[in-house]
Design an enzyme around this catalytic site. Structure first.
Site, PDB file in Angstrom:
ATOM      1  CG  HIS A 582      39.419  39.648  32.552  1.00 44.87           C
ATOM      2  ND1 HIS A 582      39.353  40.576  33.583  1.00 44.87           N
ATOM      3  CD2 HIS A 582      40.710  39.237  32.511  1.00 44.87           C
ATOM      4  CE1 HIS A 582      40.555  40.723  34.119  1.00 44.87           C
ATOM      5  NE2 HIS A 582      41.396  39.913  33.483  1.00 44.87           N
ATOM      6  CG  ASP A 584      44.170  36.524  33.391  1.00 48.02           C
ATOM      7  OD1 ASP A 584      43.451  37.503  33.136  1.00 48.02           O
ATOM      8  OD2 ASP A 584      44.867  36.436  34.420  1.00 48.02           O
ATOM      9  CG  HIS A 654      40.508  37.576  37.571  1.00 46.87           C
ATOM     10  ND1 HIS A 654      40.747  36.505  36.727  1.00 46.87           N
ATOM     11  CD2 HIS A 654      41.363  38.552  37.190  1.00 46.87           C
ATOM     12  CE1 HIS A 654      41.708  36.819  35.882  1.00 46.87           C
ATOM     13  NE2 HIS A 654      42.103  38.054  36.130  1.00 46.87           N
ATOM     14  NE  ARG A 664      44.344  47.314  42.514  1.00 45.61           N
ATOM     15  CZ  ARG A 664      44.742  46.449  41.593  1.00 45.61           C
ATOM     16  NH1 ARG A 664      45.348  46.889  40.497  1.00 45.61           N
ATOM     17  NH2 ARG A 664      44.559  45.146  41.764  1.00 45.61           N
TER      18      ARG A 664
END
Length: 737
Positions: A582, A584, A654, A664
């Protein structure tokens, strides 16, 4: 049924009178004074009364009237739809005679058919709707309901009545169509933190009108995971739902009362026949515009071009990969009705024939009949509309890219070709300017923090305005924030380790600074760790402001501590991403390589950053791509204290690879050059510290306290200036990196 060709023009002329007759008979009813109260009242009148009660702070009355206005509008549309179905057979005997009658008798039978149809509609609707309720509403009212402003008022009304579940639902429904509304976004976050407000409250009450978009997104998700059987099923359902919504829109155009030309500001139309023609052309233009209406997501300005052909293209590929070759042939033949000379489609059809081998029956499969009807009907309407443009000075904007040239009259083709060429040039320019970053940032500024080093720059990352720093945090600081994330995991922002909004194979935990501060006040987390979380945002802001040489101030727009955990036993054969590719601050369309900077994208974002806290997990790498969302240009492996920063625009698509083992954690931050979009929760936390006599690290930002639910300012006055400042649709993941 085929009409006698010699009478086709007369048939059309009579057909265009039907709308005028229906409008005139509806208007004549207004003089009637005796109507029972059970008939539907004008929903615009109910809305105005509800707004008046709202401003008089009569909250119970306001809620009742506003809800009634919404329900009445839905009921009116339902009545129109039912009457349209009930009156299909009206005048059918007269209509059937049009194939055989000639001369003046043909004219009389045609007029008889038109009158019976109009009378049926008038009588049917009159049984359920008051005369005033049948009149067209103003453009202001259309705008108010189109932008869902009744829900704007309802969310505050229910807040005042302490009905928080209903308030949250109204807020969510309004926000979906107004993602640039800052106050509503803040209100939703407050509702999420309120006791007694469940996740079920945050439902879009207008979801019924968005089913095709739900199916569209679901089909894309199945495609991404290469589940072609499910993808084909969803694409087929999406096509059917799109056709259903389009037909529903067309019915409303046909049955709703239409304003006369002079009421629309058209002064050049005089005479009853000219007005009838103008009304009918307006009806056709309304029905053609349904293509744009159905292809526009809530909260977006622009429609998705070639919406239905795009679905058919996805569908035939999914069918082929799922092994349904016969279905793929039928779908591809349907697609060729829109673009009969498209080389790729013709080549694919030949491939499908070769795959079928000697199956001549499947090779002879014809296009889907509903698509044949759709295209045929649309082309007939376009011919009449272009005739109106050429001969009657009627204005019409064709919503389709697939319209064949031979439909356009010769006198209009030069202008039509020029417009089409202009559109093609615009698309080409978008492709050529792919690598141009107009954000105003220029990488390569000084790094003043001691111990911070540049690990990867634009050259290594194969892009523009990208950087990776190491040493932004110490191991001890990483441990402290990891402990904070662990301690707040069950209480955080209400996610409680539920499945990620982006993938069913991971769970999701999130924590904002304000929520962390409140947890520290309850003794659930260490207060000093919360202060460190706040300070890290400022640390990153100063670092990126300097390195990207921002010409103006830079404000923190949003801060979120995010942890994603792989679900044990649910990773085998996994093909999806932890976060899909996508951009941002705009809506990426990989097929066209365009990125639409409009809601529901977070278009106020200027810089994005991810500050990593750990590396004891598998997967979870950040990666950049070209605008095609396929060509990977760089990867970043997480580690404690590593910061990835980049401009938020279309030069930096990204995603995040799947987390297949472990947990994570990272601090996701976004920054804006517009002070209006600074992080209000962050400032509320700072205000709470200030009230306790504690100083906070703050540069280039002003104090601003929080509050209860606020009314969004009137959407009509806000929309034009805020339309370019999207806030994004509320989801559990808040578009995390």
């Amino acid at each position: 049924m085929a009409l006698l060709s010699g009478y086709f023009t007369v048939y059309v002329a009579f057909h265009i009178v039907i709308l005028a007759l229906f409008n005139l008979t509806s208007a004549n009813q207004v003089g009637s004074s005796s109507k029972i109260l059970s008939l539907l009242q004008p929903y615009d009148f109910l809305y105005y009364k509800g707004v008046r009660a709202y401003f008089n702070e009569e909250w119970g009355k306001a809620a009742e009237l506003l809800e009634k206005s919404i329900l009445t509008k839905e009921s009116l549309f339902s009545v129109r739809r039912q009457c349209h179905e009930d009156c299909v057979a009206a005048g059918l005997d007269a209509f059937n005679k049009l194939d055989t009658e000639e001369g003046s008798l043909w004219d009389l039978w045609a007029l008889d058919w038109v009158q019976q149809k109009a009378e049926c509609l008038r009588f049917c609707i009159g049984r359920s709707v008051t005369p005033t309720g049948q009149l067209p509403v103003s453009t202001d009212i259309e705008y108010e309901f189109g932008t869902r402003n009744p829900y704007n008022f309802l969310q505050v009304t229910y807040y005042k009545l302490e009905k928080m579940q209903k308030a949250a639902s109204a807020a969510q429904t309004y926000f979906v169509a107004n993602p640039s509304h800052l106050e509503m976004r803040n209100n939703i976050e407050k509702y999420r933190r309120m006791d007694g407000v469940t996740d079920e409250a945050f439902q879009d009450r207008e979801l019924e009108s968005e089913k095709h978009w739900v199916l569209y997104d679901s089909a894309l998700q199945y495609e991404a995971s290469s589940d072609w059987v499910q993808a084909a099923e969803k694409w087929k359902a999406c096509v059917n739902e799109t056709l259903r919504h389009t037909e529903e829109c067309r019915v409303q155009c046909a049955v709703a009362s239409q304003p006369l030309p002079e009421d629309r500001g058209v002064d050049s139309v005089s005479g009853v026949f000219e007005k009838a023609a103008d009304l009918f052309l307006s009806l056709l233009a309304c029905q053609q515009s349904c293509v744009t209406q159905v292809a526009t997501r809530p909260g977006r300005i622009s429609a998705q071009e070639d919406f239905l052909p795009t679905q058919l293209e996805h569908l035939h590929i999914a069918q082929f990969k799922a092994g349904d070759i016969s279905g793929a042939v039928q779908t591809l033949r349907s697609l060729l009705l829109f673009y009969p000379s498209d080389k790729d489609s013709v080549d694919n059809l030949q491939l499908y024939y070769e795959t079928l081998g000697g199956d001549t029956e499947s090779q002879g499969t014809q296009p889907a009949q509903e698509i044949v009807r759709y295209v045929s009907q649309s082309l007939q309407e376009k011919k009449l509309l272009y005739f109106g443009m050429e001969s009657l000075d009627f204005s019409f904007i064709d919503p389709d890219l697939w319209t064949p040239e031979d439909v356009v009259p010769e006198s209009l083709r030069e202008v039509w070709r020029a417009e089409k060429e202009k559109m093609n040039e615009k698309m080409k320019e978008g492709e050529q300017q792919e690598e141009v970053d107009d954000s105003g940032f220029f990488a390569g500024g000084p790094v003043r923090q001691v111990g911070v080093t540049i690990t990867m720059d634009d050259e290594v990352l194969n892009g523009t305005n990208r950087v990776v720093f190491d040493g932004v945090m110490t191991e001890k600081e990483c441990d402290r924030i990891m402990q904070l994330a662990t301690a707040a995991a069950s209480a955080g922002d209400g996610y409680r380790g539920r499945r990620s909004p982006h993938t069913p194979h991971e769970t999701f935990e999130g924590l904002t600074i304000l929520r962390a501060l409140k947890l520290s006040q309850d003794g659930m987390v260490n207060h000093s760790d919360v202060r460190l979380l706040h300070e890290l945002g400022e640390r990153v802001r100063v670092l990126l402001h300097s390195y990207f040489r921002s010409p103006s101030g830079l404000f923190v727009s949003f801060t979120h501590l995010v942890c994603r955990s792989a679900i044990a036993g649910d990773q085998e054969g996994r093909l999806d991403l932890s976060h899909p590719i996508h951009v941002d601050n705009c809506l990426l369309e990989p097929e066209t390589r365009q990125c639409w900077k409009e809601p529901p994208a977070f278009i106020h974002r200027d810089l994005s950053a991810i500050l990593y806290l750990n590396d004891n997990f598998d997967g979870g790498e950040l990666f950049f791509t070209n605008r095609d969302a396929k060509t990977v240009t760089a990867r970043v492996k997480p580690s404690c204290g590593r910061l990835a920063g980049f401009s938020s625009g279309p030069v930096n698509p990204h995603g995040v690879t799947a987390v297949t083992r472990g947990r994570r954690c990272a601090l996701a931050l976004w920054f804006t050059k517009e002070k209006l979009y600074r992080d209000m929760e962050r400032e509320e936390a700072e205000a709470m510290w200030a009230a306790d006599g504690q100083s906070v690290v703050k540069k280039n930002e002003e104090e601003s306290g929080g509050g209860g639910a606020k009314t969004g300012r009137d959407a009509r006055s806000q929309a034009p200036k805020d339309r370019s400042k999207g806030r994004g649709r509320v989801t559990g993941g808040k578009d995390e990196l």
